[in-house]
Scaffold this active site. Structure first.
Site, PDB file in Angstrom:
ATOM      1  N   ASP A  22      60.328  62.443  27.509  1.00 45.07           N
ATOM      2  CA  ASP A  22      58.908  62.771  27.344  1.00 45.07           C
ATOM      3  C   ASP A  22      58.706  64.215  26.884  1.00 45.07           C
ATOM      4  O   ASP A  22      57.589  64.601  26.536  1.00 45.07           O
ATOM      5  CB  ASP A  22      58.149  62.558  28.661  1.00 45.07           C
TER       6      ASP A  22
ATOM      7  N   ASP B  88      53.488  57.797  29.787  1.00 47.69           N
ATOM      8  CA  ASP B  88      54.729  57.051  29.972  1.00 47.69           C
ATOM      9  C   ASP B  88      54.504  55.925  30.990  1.00 47.69           C
ATOM     10  O   ASP B  88      53.544  55.955  31.758  1.00 47.69           O
ATOM     11  CB  ASP B  88      55.808  58.025  30.463  1.00 47.69           C
TER      12      ASP B  88
ATOM     13  N   ASP C  55      57.464  61.644  32.959  1.00 44.64           N
ATOM     14  CA  ASP C  55      58.410  62.034  34.006  1.00 44.64           C
ATOM     15  C   ASP C  55      59.842  62.249  33.535  1.00 44.64           C
ATOM     16  O   ASP C  55      60.640  62.833  34.255  1.00 44.64           O
ATOM     17  CB  ASP C  55      58.432  60.971  35.112  1.00 44.64           C
TER      18      ASP C  55
ATOM     19  N   ASP D 167      57.462  53.706  32.984  1.00 41.75           N
ATOM     20  CA  ASP D 167      58.393  53.732  34.118  1.00 41.75           C
ATOM     21  C   ASP D 167      58.501  55.119  34.723  1.00 41.75           C
ATOM     22  O   ASP D 167      58.787  56.094  34.032  1.00 41.75           O
ATOM     23  CB  ASP D 167      59.782  53.263  33.678  1.00 41.75           C
TER      24      ASP D 167
END
EC number: 3.1.3.18
Length: 226
Positions: free
Chosen positions: A177, A9, A173, A11
């Site tokens: 996800d 991921d 995070d 951000d």
């Protein structure tokens, strides 16, 4: 146990708390001898640009799994349409003042500014016959099909790359996800991650944000898994 690729991921995972790219995480990814795929809820052109600037191969998952591509010079493949999302948006607009983010470039979902009551909106949607869900990535609230997620995007992209989804380690995070972790062979959540993603992770780092991504990669290297 040996994995053939990494999906990570952007951000909150390879960034600092202020959303700047974490240079340590960038450098660490560039040293790997396996393909590194970026996965994001953001638009395809953003994901492609990030991959190129970081120095990766251009394989990305964007729009929470709704868009994938294997290289910079290959057109993206989009799953689903905006029609159902637009119906949900129109319905919710009767109850909230909603602001779309990047509407020109989004092809499979609608992203909204995080300035309305999410739980109330979810309750209202439950009264409607939409196959739609609201996902909060901590950076935007996404109106998306329940049939599209990062896990499905990973399965699609893995096949295009000649892999299985289980050949990947996933690092992330956010709640969006979680399905990617479930599809991958191994999932690592950084310490700042949502409880949902930590619950399905195989390993949770002690460090947060980009420092956590570095820790995750070093953990994999120390075990000889990548």
């Amino acid at each position: 146990m040996k994995f053939k690729a990494l999906v990570i991921d952007i951000d909150g995972t390879i960034t600092c708390k202020n959303r700047e790219l974490h240079l340590g995480a960038v450098k660490k990814m560039r040293t790997l001898n396996v393909p590194v795929v970026l996965a994001t809820g953001n638009i395809l052109c953003y994901a492609r640009t990030a991959s190129r600037l970081i120095g990766l191969g251009g394989a990305v998952i964007a729009e929470n799994g709704g868009a994938v591509t294997v290289r910079y010079d290959v057109n993206g493949i989009f799953e689903g349409s905006l029609e159902e999302c637009e119906k949900a948006f129109s319905f919710l607009s009767q109850h909230f003042k909603l602001t779309k983010l990047d509407p020109t470039y989004r092809k499979t979902e609608i992203a909204l500014r995080r300035d309305f009551d999410l739980e109330e909106a979810r309750s209202l949607l439950e009264t409607q016959p939409f196959d739609i869900e609201l996902v909060d990535t901590k950076y935007a609230i996404h109106i998306k099909s329940i049939k599209i997620n990062k896990g499905i995007g990973l399965q699609k992209l893995a096949g295009m790359m000649g892999f299985e989804a289980e050949d990947f380690v996933a690092i992330g995070d956010s709640a969006n996800d979680a399905e990617m972790f479930e599809a991958a062979g191994f999932g690592i959540a950084v310490a700042n991650g949502d409880e949902r993603v930590k619950e399905v992770a195989n390993y949770v780092t002690e460090a947060s944000f980009g420092d956590g991504a570095v820790e995750a990669i070093e953990f994999l290297e120390s075990n000889g898994w990548i």
